[in-house]
Scaffold this motif. Structure first.
Motif, PDB file in Angstrom:
ATOM      1  N   SER A 272       0.833  -1.209   0.000  1.00  0.00           N
ATOM      2  CA  SER A 272       0.000   0.000   0.000  1.00  0.00           C
ATOM      3  C   SER A 272       0.861   1.249   0.000  1.00  0.00           C
ATOM      4  O   SER A 272       0.522   2.246  -0.651  1.00  0.00           O
ATOM      5  CB  SER A 272      -0.937  -0.008   1.215  1.00  0.00           C
ATOM      6  OG  SER A 272      -0.205  -0.033   2.414  1.00  0.00           O
ATOM      7  N   MET A 273       1.985   1.233   0.723  1.00  0.00           N
ATOM      8  CA  MET A 273       2.868   2.403   0.723  1.00  0.00           C
ATOM      9  C   MET A 273       3.558   2.568  -0.626  1.00  0.00           C
ATOM     10  O   MET A 273       3.812   3.690  -1.063  1.00  0.00           O
ATOM     11  CB  MET A 273       3.913   2.274   1.834  1.00  0.00           C
ATOM     12  CG  MET A 273       3.403   2.629   3.227  1.00  0.00           C
ATOM     13  SD  MET A 273       2.706   4.307   3.316  1.00  0.00           S
ATOM     14  CE  MET A 273       4.120   5.297   2.852  1.00  0.00           C
ATOM     15  N   ARG A 274       3.839   1.460  -1.302  1.00  0.00           N
ATOM     16  CA  ARG A 274       4.434   1.583  -2.643  1.00  0.00           C
ATOM     17  C   ARG A 274       3.469   2.243  -3.608  1.00  0.00           C
ATOM     18  O   ARG A 274       3.879   3.040  -4.460  1.00  0.00           O
ATOM     19  CB  ARG A 274       4.859   0.196  -3.151  1.00  0.00           C
ATOM     20  CG  ARG A 274       6.116  -0.322  -2.497  1.00  0.00           C
ATOM     21  CD  ARG A 274       6.704  -1.503  -3.268  1.00  0.00           C
ATOM     22  NE  ARG A 274       5.887  -2.697  -3.138  1.00  0.00           N
ATOM     23  CZ  ARG A 274       6.022  -3.591  -2.180  1.00  0.00           C
ATOM     24  NH1 ARG A 274       6.951  -3.436  -1.258  1.00  0.00           N
ATOM     25  NH2 ARG A 274       5.240  -4.650  -2.122  1.00  0.00           N
ATOM     26  N   THR A 275       2.179   1.950  -3.475  1.00  0.00           N
ATOM     27  CA  THR A 275       1.208   2.594  -4.356  1.00  0.00           C
ATOM     28  C   THR A 275       1.056   4.078  -4.028  1.00  0.00           C
ATOM     29  O   THR A 275       0.756   4.870  -4.913  1.00  0.00           O
ATOM     30  CB  THR A 275      -0.169   1.901  -4.252  1.00  0.00           C
ATOM     31  OG1 THR A 275      -0.646   1.978  -2.909  1.00  0.00           O
ATOM     32  CG2 THR A 275      -0.080   0.451  -4.678  1.00  0.00           C
ATOM     33  N   VAL A 276       1.269   4.454  -2.770  1.00  0.00           N
ATOM     34  CA  VAL A 276       1.244   5.877  -2.410  1.00  0.00           C
ATOM     35  C   VAL A 276       2.394   6.612  -3.100  1.00  0.00           C
ATOM     36  O   VAL A 276       2.216   7.708  -3.635  1.00  0.00           O
ATOM     37  CB  VAL A 276       1.312   6.054  -0.881  1.00  0.00           C
ATOM     38  CG1 VAL A 276       1.522   7.529  -0.518  1.00  0.00           C
ATOM     39  CG2 VAL A 276       0.034   5.555  -0.229  1.00  0.00           C
ATOM     40  N   VAL A 277       3.573   5.994  -3.086  1.00  0.00           N
ATOM     41  CA  VAL A 277       4.719   6.599  -3.780  1.00  0.00           C
ATOM     42  C   VAL A 277       4.419   6.725  -5.272  1.00  0.00           C
ATOM     43  O   VAL A 277       4.704   7.747  -5.903  1.00  0.00           O
ATOM     44  CB  VAL A 277       6.000   5.776  -3.543  1.00  0.00           C
ATOM     45  CG1 VAL A 277       7.171   6.384  -4.301  1.00  0.00           C
ATOM     46  CG2 VAL A 277       6.323   5.707  -2.054  1.00  0.00           C
TER      47      VAL A 277
END
Length: 436
Positions: A272-277
């Protein structure tokens, strides 16, 4: 309108006072007696949702569904449904069953569950109530609003830091003030600048000063404005913030602690944090909107933790090292924090000399400590005295600069991870201080 004025008036009263359960039960009882079982079921269900053990509501629900009726209490005198209340037709006998009609036409005693499901689809409440402070995972995003400020601070309010001001003038302010030159050289009004350096040295203050100097709107974004527990909500929040900035152009969008939002994806365990980036990269590129007039300023204490894709040309492609304040800036900061305190005979220049390498936050702490010294003596002697020069110098000796720890880490980066030359200004400063 129905053929019963009493039912109509009670329906209006229940609509006006939906939490009056007694009134709702009277209405349900009348509806059952009038053969309008489907409507009675809705009101009985509303009562049972609030009072699951309500025997009257259970009896009415059972009767309306065509089941055996429980004993009904005799209506009180003057109550709706009693002879004095004006009900049409004879009232039910005390202890006798309430006349019931089937909820849906059927030829036997079997309940038509398909029809009942259709009737109750919009009536039965959810099994669990949402907490008052629990965010809605689906609704509530379209009307999100963000704090759009108009900064009254300009670069004139920033003491010293001439090199920083010069770089900001070239990167942002010059093109804005000279539209003809901007057009001649093809300089876009979009851009990204990464401010980095030790904590407490005024990166946020500089961002506000840039917005004030430009006369632009200012939106400050932190990780709490973006991250959300619901899948997809963080990306939507990020998009909404950029859309708000585009709608208020010219606008300075300040991304504080960018290393938390744009951490290296190779080091992230959370998908999920990778998609935020990824979403942040998309917004910086302006894929879903025109970023002209949106000036992105980002700040971090750890630029080496930021995903390299964020720093490629066209995104946060310019970096600016914000160092601890120089002597002129230190004197201005000290004066600011002493402005409302009782002081006498303080030489700001000498105090500034004694606080080299201190951050702005450290200098505020020096002033606070000096005030404590003076107040302690005033309490001990019973005579109030002003904050004096010796208080400030004693405080400077007691408070140590917090930037030393940061420079210890930065030294390793500048020496062993500067192949691209992006930390040359940091390396030059460390060499000047003889830290490498």
């Amino acid at each position: 309108m129905s053929d019963s004025p009493l039912i109509d008036s009670l329906s209006a009263a229940v609509e006006a006072r939906p939490d009056d359960l007694t009134l709702r039960l009277h209405l349900a009882e009348l509806l059952v007696g009038a053969g309008r079982g489907a409507e009675a079921i809705g009101h009985a269900a509303q009562v049972l949702a609030r009072e699951p053990g309500n025997e009257t509501a259970q009896r009415l629900m059972s009767t309306a569904l065509g089941g055996p009726a429980a004993a009904a209490p005799a209506p009180q005198a003057g109550a709706p449904g009693s002879p004095q209340g004006g009900a049409s037709g004879p009232p039910p006998q005390a202890g006798g069953p309430v006349p019931a009609q089937p909820a849906t036409p059927r030829g036997d005693d079997t309940v038509d569950w398909a029809a009942m499901e259709q009737e109750l689809g919009d009536i039965v409440p959810p099994r669990f109530a949402k907490a008052d402070d629990e965010p809605d995972p689906v609704q509530g995003h379209a009307d999100r609003t963000f704090d759009v400020e108009r900064s009254t601070i300009t670069l004139a309010d920033v003491g010293g830091m001439q090199e920083v001001k010069k770089r900001l003038e070239v990167s942002f302010l010059g093109p804005l003030r000279n539209p003809k030159l901007r057009s001649l050289f093809g300089k876009s009004l979009r851009g990204g600048l990464l401010l980095y350096g030790p904590p407490g040295c005024g990166k946020t203050f500089l961002a506000r000063a840039v917005a004030g100097e430009m006369g632009a709107a200012f939106i400050s974004l932190s990780i709490t404005d973006v991250l959300n527990m619901w899948v997809g909500s963080s990306e939507r929040n990020l998009h909404d913030l950029f859309q708000s900035a585009r709608g208020h152009a010219p606008c300075v969008l300040f991304l504080d602690e960018i290393d938390a939002l744009g951490h290296k994806r190779s080091q992230l365990n959370s998908s999920s944090m990778r998609t935020v980036v990824n979403q942040l990269l998309t917004e910086l590129d302006g894929v879903d909107g025109n970023n002209d007039g949106v000036f992105v300023l980002a700040a971090t204490n750890a630029p080496w933790d930021i995903d390299s894709a964020l720093r490629r040309p066209g995104r946060l492609d310019r970096t600016l090292l914000v160092l601890p304040p120089d002597k002129a800036a230190r004197a201005a900061i000290l004066e600011y924090h002493l402005r409302d305190r009782p002081v006498a005979g303080i030489d700001l220049g000498k105090v500034a000399d004694a606080t080299e390498h201190y951050s702005g936050a450290d200098l505020a702490h020096v002033c606070e400590t000096a005030a404590e010294f003076a107040m302690r003596d005033s309490i001990a002697t019973g005579e109030i005295r002003m904050i004096a020069q010796h208080d400030m110098l004693s405080a400077a000796r007691e408070v140590r600069p917090s930037t030393d720890a940061w420079f210890s880490t930065a030294r390793n980066v500048a020496m062993f991870a500067n192949e691209s030359g992006e930390y040359d200004d940091l390396a030059a400063y460390l060499k000047k201080r003889k830290l490498r």
